[in-house]
Design an enzyme around this catalytic site. Structure first.
Site, PDB file in Angstrom:
ATOM      1  N   LYS A   1       6.926  50.326 -29.143  1.00  0.00           N
ATOM      2  CA  LYS A   1       8.163  50.280 -29.941  1.00  0.00           C
ATOM      3  C   LYS A   1       9.347  50.778 -29.108  1.00  0.00           C
ATOM      4  CE  LYS A   1       8.619  54.714 -32.240  1.00  0.00           C
ATOM      5  NZ  LYS A   1       9.090  55.458 -33.355  1.00  0.00           N
TER       6      LYS A   1
ATOM      7  N   LYS B   1      13.708  56.232 -28.518  1.00  0.00           N
ATOM      8  CA  LYS B   1      14.772  56.964 -27.836  1.00  0.00           C
ATOM      9  C   LYS B   1      14.218  57.890 -26.773  1.00  0.00           C
ATOM     10  CE  LYS B   1      15.877  59.188 -32.228  1.00  0.00           C
ATOM     11  NZ  LYS B   1      14.957  60.261 -32.607  1.00  0.00           N
TER      12      LYS B   1
ATOM     13  N   LYS C   1       2.242  62.287 -29.749  1.00  0.00           N
ATOM     14  CA  LYS C   1       3.150  63.330 -29.227  1.00  0.00           C
ATOM     15  C   LYS C   1       2.370  64.410 -28.492  1.00  0.00           C
ATOM     16  CE  LYS C   1       7.159  61.981 -31.079  1.00  0.00           C
ATOM     17  NZ  LYS C   1       8.487  62.107 -31.530  1.00  0.00           N
TER      18      LYS C   1
HETATM   19  P1  ATP Z   1      11.124  59.288 -30.676  1.00  0.00           P
HETATM   20  O1  ATP Z   1      11.066  58.133 -29.736  1.00  0.00           O
HETATM   21  O2  ATP Z   1      11.880  60.461 -30.122  1.00  0.00           O
HETATM   22  O3  ATP Z   1       9.806  59.640 -31.280  1.00  0.00           O
HETATM   23  P2  ATP Z   1      12.179  57.490 -32.554  1.00  0.00           P
HETATM   24  O4  ATP Z   1      13.060  56.600 -31.759  1.00  0.00           O
HETATM   25  O5  ATP Z   1      10.878  56.975 -32.993  1.00  0.00           O
HETATM   26  O6  ATP Z   1      12.032  58.863 -31.854  1.00  0.00           O
HETATM   27  P3  ATP Z   1      12.771  58.807 -35.062  1.00  0.00           P
HETATM   28  O7  ATP Z   1      13.788  59.872 -35.179  1.00  0.00           O
HETATM   29  O8  ATP Z   1      11.351  59.233 -35.059  1.00  0.00           O
HETATM   30  O9  ATP Z   1      13.055  57.934 -33.783  1.00  0.00           O
HETATM   31  O10 ATP Z   1      12.994  57.708 -36.163  1.00  0.00           O
HETATM   32  C1  ATP Z   1      14.114  57.555 -36.955  1.00  0.00           C
HETATM   33  C2  ATP Z   1      13.924  56.346 -37.832  1.00  0.00           C
HETATM   34  O11 ATP Z   1      14.014  55.157 -37.045  1.00  0.00           O
HETATM   35  C3  ATP Z   1      12.585  56.267 -38.550  1.00  0.00           C
HETATM   36  O12 ATP Z   1      12.769  55.782 -39.863  1.00  0.00           O
HETATM   37  C4  ATP Z   1      11.790  55.297 -37.742  1.00  0.00           C
HETATM   38  O13 ATP Z   1      10.826  54.639 -38.508  1.00  0.00           O
HETATM   39  C5  ATP Z   1      12.883  54.332 -37.284  1.00  0.00           C
HETATM   40  N1  ATP Z   1      12.539  53.712 -36.008  1.00  0.00           N
HETATM   41  C6  ATP Z   1      12.352  54.335 -34.835  1.00  0.00           C
HETATM   42  N2  ATP Z   1      12.069  53.465 -33.852  1.00  0.00           N
HETATM   43  C7  ATP Z   1      12.087  52.230 -34.435  1.00  0.00           C
HETATM   44  C8  ATP Z   1      11.871  50.903 -33.949  1.00  0.00           C
HETATM   45  N3  ATP Z   1      11.598  50.676 -32.672  1.00  0.00           N
HETATM   46  N4  ATP Z   1      11.976  49.874 -34.808  1.00  0.00           N
HETATM   47  C9  ATP Z   1      12.269  50.099 -36.111  1.00  0.00           C
HETATM   48  N5  ATP Z   1      12.473  51.324 -36.637  1.00  0.00           N
HETATM   49  C10 ATP Z   1      12.386  52.383 -35.831  1.00  0.00           C
END
Ligand code: ATP
Ligand code: LTN
Length: 334
Positions: free
Chosen positions: A197, A200, A115
């Site tokens: 991964k 969002k 980040k």
């Molecule tokens: P950002 O991209 O803004 O960092 P993010 O998509 O990683 O956000 P978070 O709010 O950090 O989302 O994560 C929410 C939950 O979703 C966490 O438990 C995280 O482990 C899970 N998660 C996020 N992305 C994935 C993914 N690609 N596959 C499986 N689990 C995920």
């Protein structure tokens, strides 16, 4: 333990639109576990401001995320669904825990490094101590289990270390939490770059399926998913794009990856891709319908927000008072 049940805590940030990765990696498991545990599911809006947010958008997204929790199948009468910012004990315990966390520990956190690289113009202290606030979230409710995607394991290890450090100094204050990682869908990858991964905050919207995408968009994204030129359906790390599609299909249909490979035996990517699209659509359609219905019921959502905020505050307050006593803060005069 609350009323003889083990406690579960988890949360998501109200940043960006949720993706299928968030659903399969986290939200889906939350629903599956919600009968067995006493659950706290937080919209962690205090974590969101470690990256600059537009106030009106943050407020809208926080409400939308809370609505999605319910639309995905979490019963807000049984599960405590609330906003982190409504329970001031999170910030208070985070401060205490900050004083028991070493700079070196936080320096090792890969999410911080990622980040910080992404937001080089705003590497603030909150971004650095983000994992401490997360530890406070979990430890406040004496959580036994924390369902998250694999990317959060490092933060959970830190939480456990902090809890153990604190307990060694002051006796049994905190429950030591365990991570719960689902078997399928723990890490859904980008459809455009299977080495990353699905996220969002990805700039390329074709890499992610958003929970609110319409069926045509979902189908188009699945058909365009990056695969390889081998053309044969196998479940192997050498074909990461294909492996990801198999994971998505399996997680959406409740099959194992091996069953999926058998189902598509002798078929090609041209068969698998639309089948993945259909499987995703059939999971997301009911969720979208329920979301649309709930969003209109302002009074109901407001009552959930109020009741659950108070419930969370009650349990969090209990732990915070215990911590304050242990570390030597003076008793309040009543
Ligand atoms: P950002 O991209 O803004 O960092 P993010 O998509 O990683 O956000 P978070 O709010 O950090 O989302 O994560 C929410 C939950 O979703 C966490 O438990 C995280 O482990 C899970 N998660 C996020 N992305 C994935 C993914 N690609 N596959 C499986 N689990 C995920
Ligand atoms: N850091 C997590 C969100 C989060 C969380 C938590 C998850 C904040 N507090 C407590 C589980 C338990 C993330 O970025 N996904």
């Amino acid at each position: 333990m609350i009323d003889g049940k083990k406690v579960l805590f988890s949360g998501m940030q109200a940043t960006g639109n949720l993706t299928l990765g968030n659903y399969l990696g986290a939200l889906k498991n939350w629903v599956a576990l919600s009968d067995e545990y006493e659950c706290f599911y937080s919209v962690v809006d205090m974590h969101s401001i470690t990256v600059r947010q537009d106030p009106a958008t943050l407020r809208k997204r926080a409400r939308s995320l809370l609505t999605l929790y319910i639309a995905a199948g979490l019963d807000p009468k049984k599960n405590c669904i609330y906003y982190q910012s409504h329970v001031s004990a999170h910030a208070e315990l985070a401060w205490v825990l900050n004083c028991y966390t070493y700079m070196g520990e936080l320096n090792r956190m890969t999410q911080f490094k990622d980040k910080a690289a992404k937001h080089a113009d705003n590497i603030n202290a909150g971004l650095f101590t983000y994992p401490v606030l997360m530890a406070a979230d979990i430890l406040l409710y004496q959580a036994d289990v924390v369902p998250v995607g694999i990317d959060q394991m490092q933060h959970l290890e830190l939480t456990r270390n902090l809890a153990e450090r604190f307990n060694n100094l002051y006796g049994e204050v905190f429950t030591i939490p365990e991570a719960y990682i689902g078997k399928v869908g723990a890490k859904i990858m980008s459809l455009q770059d299977p080495s990353k991964k699905m996220s969002k905050s990805d700039e390329n919207p074709n890499g992610s399926i958003y929970l609110m995408d319409d069926p045509d968009t979902i189908m188009r994204k699945c058909r365009r998913a990056v695969t390889d030129s081998e053309g044969c359906i196998r479940y192997t790390d050498r074909q990461p794009g294909l492996k990801n599609l198999i994971d998505i299909y399996s997680a959406c249909t409740g099959k194992t990856p091996e069953e999926t490979v058998r189902e598509f035996d002798g078929k090609g990517y041209g068969d698998l891709k639309p089948a993945v699209g259909e499987a995703v659509i059939s999971v997301l359609k009911p969720l979208q319908e329920e979301y649309a219905r709930l969003s209109k019921d302002k009074a109901y959502l407001d009552s959930i927000i109020k009741e659950n905020g108070e419930k969370a505050g009650y349990y969090a307050g209990k732990t915070l008072r215990k911590v304050h006593r242990k570390i030597g803060f003076p008793d309040r005069i009543r």
